[in-house]
Design a protein around this motif. Structure first.
Motif, PDB file in Angstrom:
ATOM      1  N   LYS A   1       0.831  -1.210   0.000  1.00  0.00           N
ATOM      2  CA  LYS A   1       0.000   0.000   0.000  1.00  0.00           C
ATOM      3  C   LYS A   1       0.864   1.258   0.000  1.00  0.00           C
ATOM      4  O   LYS A   1       0.594   2.216  -0.730  1.00  0.00           O
ATOM      5  CB  LYS A   1      -0.894   0.001   1.245  1.00  0.00           C
ATOM      6  N   GLY A   2       1.917   1.259   0.855  1.00  0.00           N
ATOM      7  CA  GLY A   2       2.701   2.471   1.017  1.00  0.00           C
ATOM      8  C   GLY A   2       4.195   2.232   0.908  1.00  0.00           C
ATOM      9  O   GLY A   2       4.669   1.092   0.957  1.00  0.00           O
ATOM     10  N   VAL A   3       4.937   3.332   0.775  1.00  0.00           N
ATOM     11  CA  VAL A   3       6.392   3.273   0.658  1.00  0.00           C
ATOM     12  C   VAL A   3       7.014   4.398   1.485  1.00  0.00           C
ATOM     13  O   VAL A   3       6.424   5.455   1.679  1.00  0.00           O
ATOM     14  CB  VAL A   3       6.845   3.396  -0.821  1.00  0.00           C
ATOM     15  N   GLN A   4       8.253   4.146   1.936  1.00  0.00           N
ATOM     16  CA  GLN A   4       8.981   5.118   2.750  1.00  0.00           C
ATOM     17  C   GLN A   4      10.467   4.929   2.498  1.00  0.00           C
ATOM     18  O   GLN A   4      10.957   3.798   2.460  1.00  0.00           O
ATOM     19  CB  GLN A   4       8.659   4.925   4.232  1.00  0.00           C
ATOM     20  N   GLY A   5      11.194   6.027   2.327  1.00  0.00           N
ATOM     21  CA  GLY A   5      12.629   5.889   2.119  1.00  0.00           C
ATOM     22  C   GLY A   5      13.293   7.189   1.713  1.00  0.00           C
ATOM     23  O   GLY A   5      12.629   8.175   1.389  1.00  0.00           O
ATOM     24  N   TYR A   6      14.625   7.171   1.708  1.00  0.00           N
ATOM     25  CA  TYR A   6      15.412   8.372   1.450  1.00  0.00           C
ATOM     26  C   TYR A   6      15.242   8.898   0.030  1.00  0.00           C
ATOM     27  O   TYR A   6      15.374  10.099  -0.209  1.00  0.00           O
ATOM     28  CB  TYR A   6      16.889   8.086   1.730  1.00  0.00           C
ATOM     29  N   SER A   7      14.986   8.026  -0.943  1.00  0.00           N
ATOM     30  CA  SER A   7      14.837   8.515  -2.309  1.00  0.00           C
ATOM     31  C   SER A   7      13.530   9.274  -2.486  1.00  0.00           C
ATOM     32  O   SER A   7      13.372  10.050  -3.431  1.00  0.00           O
ATOM     33  CB  SER A   7      14.894   7.358  -3.311  1.00  0.00           C
ATOM     34  N   LEU A   8      12.581   9.051  -1.576  1.00  0.00           N
ATOM     35  CA  LEU A   8      11.297   9.755  -1.626  1.00  0.00           C
ATOM     36  C   LEU A   8      11.345  11.028  -0.793  1.00  0.00           C
ATOM     37  O   LEU A   8      10.901  12.081  -1.236  1.00  0.00           O
ATOM     38  CB  LEU A   8      10.183   8.838  -1.110  1.00  0.00           C
ATOM     39  N   SER A   9      11.888  10.923   0.401  1.00  0.00           N
ATOM     40  CA  SER A   9      12.035  12.100   1.263  1.00  0.00           C
ATOM     41  C   SER A   9      12.936  11.752   2.439  1.00  0.00           C
ATOM     42  O   SER A   9      12.716  10.748   3.120  1.00  0.00           O
ATOM     43  CB  SER A   9      10.673  12.564   1.784  1.00  0.00           C
ATOM     44  N   ARG A  10      13.925  12.580   2.670  1.00  0.00           N
ATOM     45  CA  ARG A  10      14.767  12.423   3.852  1.00  0.00           C
ATOM     46  C   ARG A  10      14.060  13.027   5.070  1.00  0.00           C
ATOM     47  O   ARG A  10      13.159  13.848   4.914  1.00  0.00           O
ATOM     48  CB  ARG A  10      16.119  13.112   3.639  1.00  0.00           C
ATOM     49  N   PRO A  11      14.456  12.634   6.281  1.00  0.00           N
ATOM     50  CA  PRO A  11      13.883  13.257   7.470  1.00  0.00           C
ATOM     51  C   PRO A  11      14.069  14.768   7.436  1.00  0.00           C
ATOM     52  O   PRO A  11      15.111  15.259   7.005  1.00  0.00           O
ATOM     53  CB  PRO A  11      14.683  12.619   8.618  1.00  0.00           C
ATOM     54  N   GLN A  12      13.048  15.495   7.868  1.00  0.00           N
ATOM     55  CA  GLN A  12      13.112  16.948   7.847  1.00  0.00           C
ATOM     56  C   GLN A  12      12.448  17.520   9.097  1.00  0.00           C
ATOM     57  O   GLN A  12      11.785  16.802   9.851  1.00  0.00           O
ATOM     58  CB  GLN A  12      12.453  17.479   6.587  1.00  0.00           C
ATOM     59  N   GLU A  13      12.620  18.808   9.283  1.00  0.00           N
ATOM     60  CA  GLU A  13      12.200  19.452  10.527  1.00  0.00           C
ATOM     61  C   GLU A  13      10.699  19.669  10.644  1.00  0.00           C
ATOM     62  O   GLU A  13      10.194  19.890  11.734  1.00  0.00           O
ATOM     63  CB  GLU A  13      12.923  20.791  10.689  1.00  0.00           C
ATOM     64  N   LYS A  14       9.988  19.632   9.521  1.00  0.00           N
ATOM     65  CA  LYS A  14       8.543  19.851   9.545  1.00  0.00           C
ATOM     66  C   LYS A  14       7.841  18.702   8.833  1.00  0.00           C
ATOM     67  O   LYS A  14       8.369  18.155   7.864  1.00  0.00           O
ATOM     68  CB  LYS A  14       8.184  21.179   8.867  1.00  0.00           C
ATOM     69  N   PRO A  15       6.632  18.337   9.295  1.00  0.00           N
ATOM     70  CA  PRO A  15       5.889  17.270   8.605  1.00  0.00           C
ATOM     71  C   PRO A  15       5.536  17.691   7.192  1.00  0.00           C
ATOM     72  O   PRO A  15       5.201  18.852   6.944  1.00  0.00           O
ATOM     73  CB  PRO A  15       4.625  17.105   9.461  1.00  0.00           C
ATOM     74  N   LYS A  16       5.615  16.750   6.266  1.00  0.00           N
ATOM     75  CA  LYS A  16       5.201  17.030   4.894  1.00  0.00           C
ATOM     76  C   LYS A  16       3.687  16.874   4.788  1.00  0.00           C
ATOM     77  O   LYS A  16       3.099  15.974   5.378  1.00  0.00           O
ATOM     78  CB  LYS A  16       5.889  16.079   3.921  1.00  0.00           C
ATOM     79  N   THR A  17       3.088  17.755   3.999  1.00  0.00           N
ATOM     80  CA  THR A  17       1.640  17.692   3.811  1.00  0.00           C
ATOM     81  C   THR A  17       1.264  17.450   2.359  1.00  0.00           C
ATOM     82  O   THR A  17       0.137  17.066   2.073  1.00  0.00           O
ATOM     83  CB  THR A  17       0.979  19.000   4.281  1.00  0.00           C
ATOM     84  N   PHE A  18       2.195  17.695   1.427  1.00  0.00           N
ATOM     85  CA  PHE A  18       1.903  17.479   0.016  1.00  0.00           C
ATOM     86  C   PHE A  18       2.469  16.140  -0.434  1.00  0.00           C
ATOM     87  O   PHE A  18       3.608  15.807  -0.131  1.00  0.00           O
ATOM     88  CB  PHE A  18       2.515  18.585  -0.850  1.00  0.00           C
ATOM     89  N   GLY A  19       1.659  15.389  -1.208  1.00  0.00           N
ATOM     90  CA  GLY A  19       2.128  14.149  -1.791  1.00  0.00           C
ATOM     91  C   GLY A  19       2.857  14.410  -3.099  1.00  0.00           C
ATOM     92  O   GLY A  19       3.148  15.547  -3.467  1.00  0.00           O
TER      93      GLY A  19
END
Length: 305
Positions: A239-257
């Protein structure tokens, strides 16, 4: 800048903790929350942001969580750290109403008889819907401590929060037992995404994804670090994916896909082209105004024209 994990610095951190917190009490302001989104593979929509804790040292550098956890594991402070992270996360949810967060829990929290009542109090105080808060628990811990953990996560579910089994491998639970667990999501261990992926491992990941989907449990593949691992995620049907090539950890939550970011970037390019035309005098779009271009773009995107 975030430093790499170095075991040699752990003793220094332990000494700092002992000196700074002699009463075995952590101070919330010393810890920062960072965020890494989990994306819906089919739509690019953000399912939630995973909360990652960081500790800033005296020189202002962000320390890796492994250093912090090693330093705290024998100090009876992990429980307090859980509370700090959870309350900070709920506070963020109260100010950002479109965000959903996922918090990792330590093993010590399951012995804390006061945590669940406190969690309910925080959700009420900050006026946050419980369904916007996920809690991640390691598969191995859930297996080893079932008599303790199962009532805990059942109460979380009854409260309205969602439960995630993290680093799922299928080694500790028969797949059919998933339907008996009060969980919303499982996150497959990142080793499933590491190359080379054997046929056996891919078949196991596919089976986990299929069974979880049958039981209406979302499966997420972690460790998406390149296009090949993203293709693997699509092949096994998660269903879902998570990883550095998609987004690295950052200081604010992401809201846009994915789609939202793509639209914003396209509009930004159109605006820059329009500004360039006005400054240089070259009419890139002689028959259109900027707003007409943007409107036609959206109409073509959503089938309006």
């Amino acid at each position: 800048m975030e430093t790499e994990f170095n075991p040699l610095t752990t003793a220094h951190i332990e000494l700092q903790i002992e000196e700074e917190f002699p009463k075995i009490q952590l101070e919330a302001e010393k810890f920062e929350l960072w965020f890494q989104p989990v994306y819906d593979l089919a739509t690019g929509v953000i399912l939630h942001n995973e909360v990652l804790v960081r500790w800033r040292d005296e020189e202002g550098n962000l320390r890796q969580p492994k250093e912090l956890l090693i330093a705290l594991q024998n100090t009876q402070l992990l429980n307090q750290l859980d509370r700090i992270i959870v309350e900070k996360s709920i506070s963020i949810l109260s100010h950002q109403t479109t965000v959903t967060l996922s918090v990792n829990l330590s093993n010590d929290i399951f012995d804390d008889q006061e945590f669940l009542p406190q969690l309910h109090a925080w959700l009420t105080q900050y006026k946050v819907a419980p369904k916007r808060l996920y809690f991640e628990i390691e598969e191995e811990i859930l297996s080893q401590e079932q008599p303790l953990v199962l009532p805990f996560i059942t109460e979380l579910q009854m409260m309205g929060c969602y439960v995630v089994i993290d680093n799922f491998t299928g080694k500790f639970f028969p797949l059919l037992q998933l339907q008996e667990l009060p969980v919303k999501m499982i996150k497959l261990e990142r080793s499933f995404a590491l190359r080379p992926v054997s046929i056996t491992k891919k078949q196991l990941a596919t089976a986990i994804s299929y069974v979880s989907r049958t039981f209406q449990i979302q499966a997420v593949l972690k460790g998406i670090d390149d296009n090949l691992s993203l293709k693997l995620a699509n092949d096994i049907g998660v269903k879902g994916v998570q990883g550095y090539s998609l987004s690295r950890p950052q200081e604010k939550p992401k809201t846009f896909g994915f789609i939202g970011l793509l639209i914003i970037k396209i509009i930004a390019v159109l605006i820059l082209l329009y500004i360039f035309k006005n400054l240089v005098g070259i009419n890139i779009f002689p028959d259109y105004h900027l707003w007409d271009i943007i409107v036609e773009f959206f109409q073509s995107l959503f089938g309006g024209k």
